[in-house]
Design a protein around this motif. Structure first.
Motif, PDB file in Angstrom:
ATOM      1  N   ILE A  11       0.865  -1.182   0.000  1.00  0.00           N
ATOM      2  CA  ILE A  11       0.000   0.000   0.000  1.00  0.00           C
ATOM      3  C   ILE A  11       0.900   1.230   0.000  1.00  0.00           C
ATOM      4  CG2 ILE A  11      -1.760   1.281   1.273  1.00  0.00           C
ATOM      5  CD1 ILE A  11      -2.470  -1.509   2.552  1.00  0.00           C
ATOM      6  N   ILE A  12       0.661   2.148  -0.923  1.00  0.00           N
ATOM      7  CA  ILE A  12       1.496   3.334  -1.076  1.00  0.00           C
ATOM      8  C   ILE A  12       0.743   4.544  -0.545  1.00  0.00           C
ATOM      9  CG2 ILE A  12       2.761   4.780  -2.704  1.00  0.00           C
ATOM     10  CD1 ILE A  12       2.857   2.337  -4.594  1.00  0.00           C
ATOM     11  N   GLY A  13       1.294   5.141   0.510  1.00  0.00           N
ATOM     12  CA  GLY A  13       0.709   6.341   1.084  1.00  0.00           C
ATOM     13  C   GLY A  13       0.161   6.114   2.471  1.00  0.00           C
ATOM     14  N   GLY A  14       0.639   6.900   3.434  1.00  0.00           N
ATOM     15  CA  GLY A  14       0.242   6.753   4.823  1.00  0.00           C
ATOM     16  C   GLY A  14      -0.731   7.808   5.295  1.00  0.00           C
ATOM     17  N   GLY A  15      -1.574   8.306   4.390  1.00  0.00           N
ATOM     18  CA  GLY A  15      -2.660   9.182   4.794  1.00  0.00           C
ATOM     19  C   GLY A  15      -3.855   8.365   5.243  1.00  0.00           C
ATOM     20  N   SER A  16      -5.008   9.017   5.340  1.00  0.00           N
ATOM     21  CA  SER A  16      -6.193   8.332   5.854  1.00  0.00           C
ATOM     22  C   SER A  16      -6.582   7.137   4.984  1.00  0.00           C
ATOM     23  CB  SER A  16      -7.359   9.315   5.965  1.00  0.00           C
ATOM     24  OG  SER A  16      -7.677   9.883   4.705  1.00  0.00           O
ATOM     25  N   CYS A  17      -6.530   7.286   3.655  1.00  0.00           N
ATOM     26  CA  CYS A  17      -6.927   6.186   2.766  1.00  0.00           C
ATOM     27  C   CYS A  17      -5.980   4.996   2.900  1.00  0.00           C
ATOM     28  CB  CYS A  17      -6.957   6.668   1.321  1.00  0.00           C
ATOM     29  SG  CYS A  17      -8.284   7.825   0.960  1.00  0.00           S
ATOM     30  N   GLY A  18      -4.684   5.262   2.913  1.00  0.00           N
ATOM     31  CA  GLY A  18      -3.725   4.177   3.028  1.00  0.00           C
ATOM     32  C   GLY A  18      -3.806   3.464   4.358  1.00  0.00           C
ATOM     33  N   ASP A  41       8.276  11.226   7.337  1.00  0.00           N
ATOM     34  CA  ASP A  41       8.729  10.594   8.572  1.00  0.00           C
ATOM     35  C   ASP A  41       7.602  10.422   9.579  1.00  0.00           C
ATOM     36  OD1 ASP A  41       8.295  13.179   9.341  1.00  0.00           O
ATOM     37  OD2 ASP A  41      10.336  13.578  10.031  1.00  0.00           O
ATOM     38  N   ASP A  42       6.362  10.629   9.136  1.00  0.00           N
ATOM     39  CA  ASP A  42       5.209  10.461  10.010  1.00  0.00           C
ATOM     40  C   ASP A  42       4.017  10.106   9.134  1.00  0.00           C
ATOM     41  OD1 ASP A  42       3.565  10.421  12.210  1.00  0.00           O
ATOM     42  OD2 ASP A  42       3.571  12.593  12.536  1.00  0.00           O
ATOM     43  N   ILE A  43       3.007   9.496   9.758  1.00  0.00           N
ATOM     44  CA  ILE A  43       1.794   9.179   9.012  1.00  0.00           C
ATOM     45  C   ILE A  43       0.891  10.420   8.999  1.00  0.00           C
ATOM     46  CG2 ILE A  43       1.916   6.723   9.523  1.00  0.00           C
ATOM     47  CD1 ILE A  43      -0.626   8.937  11.293  1.00  0.00           C
ATOM     48  N   GLY A  44      -0.182  10.342   8.238  1.00  0.00           N
ATOM     49  CA  GLY A  44      -1.157  11.420   8.227  1.00  0.00           C
ATOM     50  C   GLY A  44      -1.417  12.020   6.865  1.00  0.00           C
ATOM     51  N   GLY A  45      -0.452  11.912   5.933  1.00  0.00           N
ATOM     52  CA  GLY A  45      -0.672  12.463   4.598  1.00  0.00           C
ATOM     53  C   GLY A  45      -0.951  13.947   4.642  1.00  0.00           C
ATOM     54  N   ALA A  88     -14.561   9.099  11.447  1.00  0.00           N
ATOM     55  CA  ALA A  88     -14.241   7.905  12.227  1.00  0.00           C
ATOM     56  C   ALA A  88     -14.213   6.680  11.336  1.00  0.00           C
ATOM     57  CB  ALA A  88     -15.270   7.716  13.337  1.00  0.00           C
ATOM     58  N   PHE A  89     -13.159   5.884  11.482  1.00  0.00           N
ATOM     59  CA  PHE A  89     -13.124   4.577  10.847  1.00  0.00           C
ATOM     60  C   PHE A  89     -13.921   3.591  11.698  1.00  0.00           C
ATOM     61  CE2 PHE A  89      -8.752   6.166   9.457  1.00  0.00           C
ATOM     62  CZ  PHE A  89      -9.219   6.600   8.227  1.00  0.00           C
ATOM     63  N   SER A  90     -14.489   2.579  11.058  1.00  0.00           N
ATOM     64  CA  SER A  90     -15.277   1.592  11.785  1.00  0.00           C
ATOM     65  C   SER A  90     -14.434   0.968  12.892  1.00  0.00           C
ATOM     66  CB  SER A  90     -15.784   0.509  10.832  1.00  0.00           C
ATOM     67  OG  SER A  90     -14.716  -0.074  10.102  1.00  0.00           O
ATOM     68  N   GLY A  91     -15.036   0.907  14.075  1.00  0.00           N
ATOM     69  CA  GLY A  91     -14.344   0.313  15.216  1.00  0.00           C
ATOM     70  C   GLY A  91     -13.485   1.269  16.003  1.00  0.00           C
ATOM     71  N   GLN A  92     -13.337   2.523  15.536  1.00  0.00           N
ATOM     72  CA  GLN A  92     -12.516   3.490  16.260  1.00  0.00           C
ATOM     73  C   GLN A  92     -13.169   4.866  16.195  1.00  0.00           C
ATOM     74  OE1 GLN A  92      -8.457   2.906  16.229  1.00  0.00           O
ATOM     75  NE2 GLN A  92      -7.847   4.920  16.927  1.00  0.00           N
ATOM     76  N   PRO A  93     -14.032   5.179  17.155  1.00  0.00           N
ATOM     77  CA  PRO A  93     -14.732   6.473  17.141  1.00  0.00           C
ATOM     78  C   PRO A  93     -13.761   7.644  17.223  1.00  0.00           C
ATOM     79  CG  PRO A  93     -15.707   4.960  18.741  1.00  0.00           C
ATOM     80  CD  PRO A  93     -14.416   4.340  18.292  1.00  0.00           C
ATOM     81  N   PHE A  94     -14.151   8.743  16.599  1.00  0.00           N
ATOM     82  CA  PHE A  94     -13.392   9.985  16.690  1.00  0.00           C
ATOM     83  C   PHE A  94     -13.761  10.663  18.004  1.00  0.00           C
ATOM     84  CE2 PHE A  94     -11.742  14.109  15.780  1.00  0.00           C
ATOM     85  CZ  PHE A  94     -10.855  13.976  14.719  1.00  0.00           C
ATOM     86  N   ARG A 115      -2.873   9.274  14.114  1.00  0.00           N
ATOM     87  CA  ARG A 115      -1.732   8.695  14.826  1.00  0.00           C
ATOM     88  C   ARG A 115      -2.180   7.589  15.784  1.00  0.00           C
ATOM     89  NH1 ARG A 115       2.199  13.808  16.441  1.00  0.00           N
ATOM     90  NH2 ARG A 115       3.747  13.470  14.801  1.00  0.00           N
ATOM     91  N   ASP A 116      -3.269   7.832  16.509  1.00  0.00           N
ATOM     92  CA  ASP A 116      -3.789   6.803  17.411  1.00  0.00           C
ATOM     93  C   ASP A 116      -4.226   5.571  16.629  1.00  0.00           C
ATOM     94  OD1 ASP A 116      -3.343   8.365  19.626  1.00  0.00           O
ATOM     95  OD2 ASP A 116      -5.406   9.114  19.756  1.00  0.00           O
ATOM     96  N   PHE A 117      -4.859   5.796  15.489  1.00  0.00           N
ATOM     97  CA  PHE A 117      -5.307   4.684  14.652  1.00  0.00           C
ATOM     98  C   PHE A 117      -4.120   3.874  14.129  1.00  0.00           C
ATOM     99  CE2 PHE A 117      -6.511   2.903  10.515  1.00  0.00           C
ATOM    100  CZ  PHE A 117      -7.694   2.241  10.830  1.00  0.00           C
ATOM    101  N   ALA A 118      -3.035   4.571  13.776  1.00  0.00           N
ATOM    102  CA  ALA A 118      -1.877   3.912  13.161  1.00  0.00           C
ATOM    103  C   ALA A 118      -0.946   3.258  14.174  1.00  0.00           C
ATOM    104  CB  ALA A 118      -1.085   4.923  12.332  1.00  0.00           C
ATOM    105  N   ARG A 119      -1.057   3.642  15.451  1.00  0.00           N
ATOM    106  CA  ARG A 119      -0.067   3.183  16.437  1.00  0.00           C
ATOM    107  C   ARG A 119       0.086   1.661  16.471  1.00  0.00           C
ATOM    108  NH1 ARG A 119      -1.488   6.306  20.157  1.00  0.00           N
ATOM    109  NH2 ARG A 119       0.073   7.879  19.621  1.00  0.00           N
ATOM    110  N   PRO A 120      -0.990   0.867  16.553  1.00  0.00           N
ATOM    111  CA  PRO A 120      -0.792  -0.589  16.556  1.00  0.00           C
ATOM    112  C   PRO A 120      -0.207  -1.118  15.257  1.00  0.00           C
ATOM    113  CG  PRO A 120      -3.131  -0.034  16.466  1.00  0.00           C
ATOM    114  CD  PRO A 120      -2.405   1.223  16.779  1.00  0.00           C
TER     115      PRO A 120
END
Length: 485
Positions: A11-18, A41-45, A88-94, A115-120
């Motif tokens: 998967i190319i790109g570490g924004g919300s879609c990626g 050097d960080d996620i988020g796009g 919010a992504f499913s399973g992780q409320p904003f 960032r919280d979503f990507a941490r795991p």
């Protein structure tokens, strides 16, 4: 018949879609290896809250051994236009807003959520930061199958590494590519340094006392005009082609004018200023033309195989074997309409469905939409959702969309109406209902996890426009005018 089932995916790109595609492939698909690469050097796009850097045509600027710094449409002080429910992504409320009168999340709050979503996913080693994809090439079946990927590892000074993947997801097709309407004289004012675009907007401080024309009246153009009004020479001009559906406050310091037909720049005659010719008049002595005109879809590093006949001298109809498979770009600014061509459901590349795009579709609520479409993709590639089994049948989906687009365009004479190939508009909810039904049929456990995509949700989504306007009045400490009964 299902598409062939890839086992290793990049998967190319570490924004919300990626990020949501990575999560959904790992948790809802059946694959041996799924990885995501992100050039920064960080996620988020586009939701990174790093300072904006100047735009250049190469997309970034750097020395040979130092990583680039890429521009972003985000700007200091940005507040979004989407409510937390739809971020919010499913399973992780904003997280709910701490400001009841300003429910729309800021840039920093949205980045923190991602960032919280990507941490795991980072903890599992599924995300490689500082890895810039510079080439993706389709592999000819004679050499196996899949995709050859070249990646610059900026943790090691930009050294290039090659790897092969059975499937590729691209989520980086829009926000590196600023769109400028082609108008006579544009090249001259751009070369003279009189052009700016949202992609490099860092606030109004550099425009104090300047005479400015803003092009466009969607969210970005309206926000830039509002920020310029207290500092720039008045009035701030805003050129539009249509009545805006996007919330903005009335401001007597901003003067709306008609479409631009020509720019004139002759330093010896105009004093290093731009003369702007409109459909209904002329604006002299403009210092900068600032474009809030969006982006066009383009993936400059992607090459796909195309079959072309070999020219055989003296042979009118060469034999079947007189063909060659060669690598060609799939996208470009010259493509018309501006689109990523040959996509089934605007996700899968019809000629080789092991290439996918998440985020090509422009949605009112992109986080929620990419959650749905990437779940659909994971189930297709895992063999649980069937797609048409021939290229021709897959391409028919694209032709149906082109026919619908032609009908919509015939109903308007305004070239800047929100009518484009990847913007579904009124077709978004029907599209999502079909995709969701296919997902739930393939995996009934997702029925209560995914958002409903029903009329009630669509009404809440539509109500965001009024809520955003209310929040703008609150921020400006202004009273909203009463609406006559």
């Amino acid at each position: 018949m299902a598409v062939s089932r890839p086992k290793n995916i990049l998967i190319i790109g570490g924004g919300s879609c990626g990020l949501v595609t990575l999560r959904n492939c790992l948790e809802r698909g059946e694959f041996d290896d799924v990885q995501l690469v992100e050039r920064r050097d960080d996620i988020g796009g586009i939701w990174q809250d790093d300072p904006t850097v100047p735009y250049d045509d190469a997309g970034g600027h750097h020395t040979d051994r130092r990583p680039p710094r890429w521009t972003s449409p985000a700007y200091p002080g940005m507040i979004g236009n989407v409510l937390p429910e739809f971020l919010a992504f499913s399973g992780q409320p904003f997280p709910p807003s701490p400001r009841p009168d300003q429910p729309f999340p800021t840039l920093q709050e949205t980045h923190a959520y991602l960032r919280d979503f990507a941490r795991p996913l980072l903890d599992q080693g599924k995300i490689r930061l500082n890895h810039e994809v510079v080439s993706v090439e389709e592999i000819d079946q004679r050499d196996g199958f899949g995709w050859r990927v070249v990646i610059k590892d900026w943790k090691q000074g930009g050294i290039e590494k090659e790897e092969r993947r059975e499937a590729i997801v691209i989520s980086t097709m829009w926000f590196d590519n600023p769109y400028f309407p082609r108008v006579d004289g544009f090249d001259a004012i751009k070369e003279a340094g009189r052009v700016r675009h949202t992609i490099s907007w860092a606030g109004p401080k550099d425009y104090e006392g300047k005479r400015i024309l803003v092009i466009g009246n969607a969210n970005s153009a309206n926000e830039m005009a509002a920020q310029l009004a207290p500092l720039a020479q008045l009035p701030v001009y805003r050129s539009t082609r249509r009545v805006s559906i996007f919330p903005s406050l009335p401001d007597e310091r901003i003067k709306d004018v008609g479409p631009v037909v020509r720019y004139e720049y002759h330093p010896s005659e105009t004093g290093d200023k731009v003369v702007v010719h409109l459909e209904d008049g002329i604006i002299p002595k403009i210092d900068y033309v600032v474009f809030g005109t969006g982006y066009y879809p383009h993936v400059p590093y992607l090459r796909v195989l195309e079959t072309k006949p070999i020219s055989v001298f003296g042979v009118k109809n060469p034999p079947n074997e007189a063909f060659i498979r060669q690598l060609v770009p799939l996208t470009g600014q010259e493509t018309h309409p501006m689109w990523v061509p040959s996509l089934f459901r605007q996700i899968l590349y019809s000629h080789n469905p092991t290439l996918a795009f998440i985020g090509a579709l422009i949605s009112f609520i992109p986080f929620t939409f990419s959650d749905l479409t990437s779940t659909w993709l994971a189930l297709v590639w895992s063999g649980h959702i069937e797609i048409p089994d021939t290229i021709q049948r897959r391409l028919q989906d694209e032709q149906d969309r082109l026919n619908a687009l032609e009908t919509l365009q015939s109903q308007t004479d305004n070239p800047s109406d929100l009518v484009s190939f990847h913007f579904l508009g009124q077709y978004e909810l029907p599209y999502a209902k079909v995709a969701r039904a296919e997902v739930v049929q393939a995996n009934p456990l997702l029925e209560d996890i995914l958002v409903k995509w029903d009329d009630e949700q669509d009404n809440r989504r539509f109500a965001m426009y009024a809520a955003k306007l209310d929040s703008l009045y609150t921020l400006a400490e202004r009273r909203k005018p009463e609406v006559a009964e």
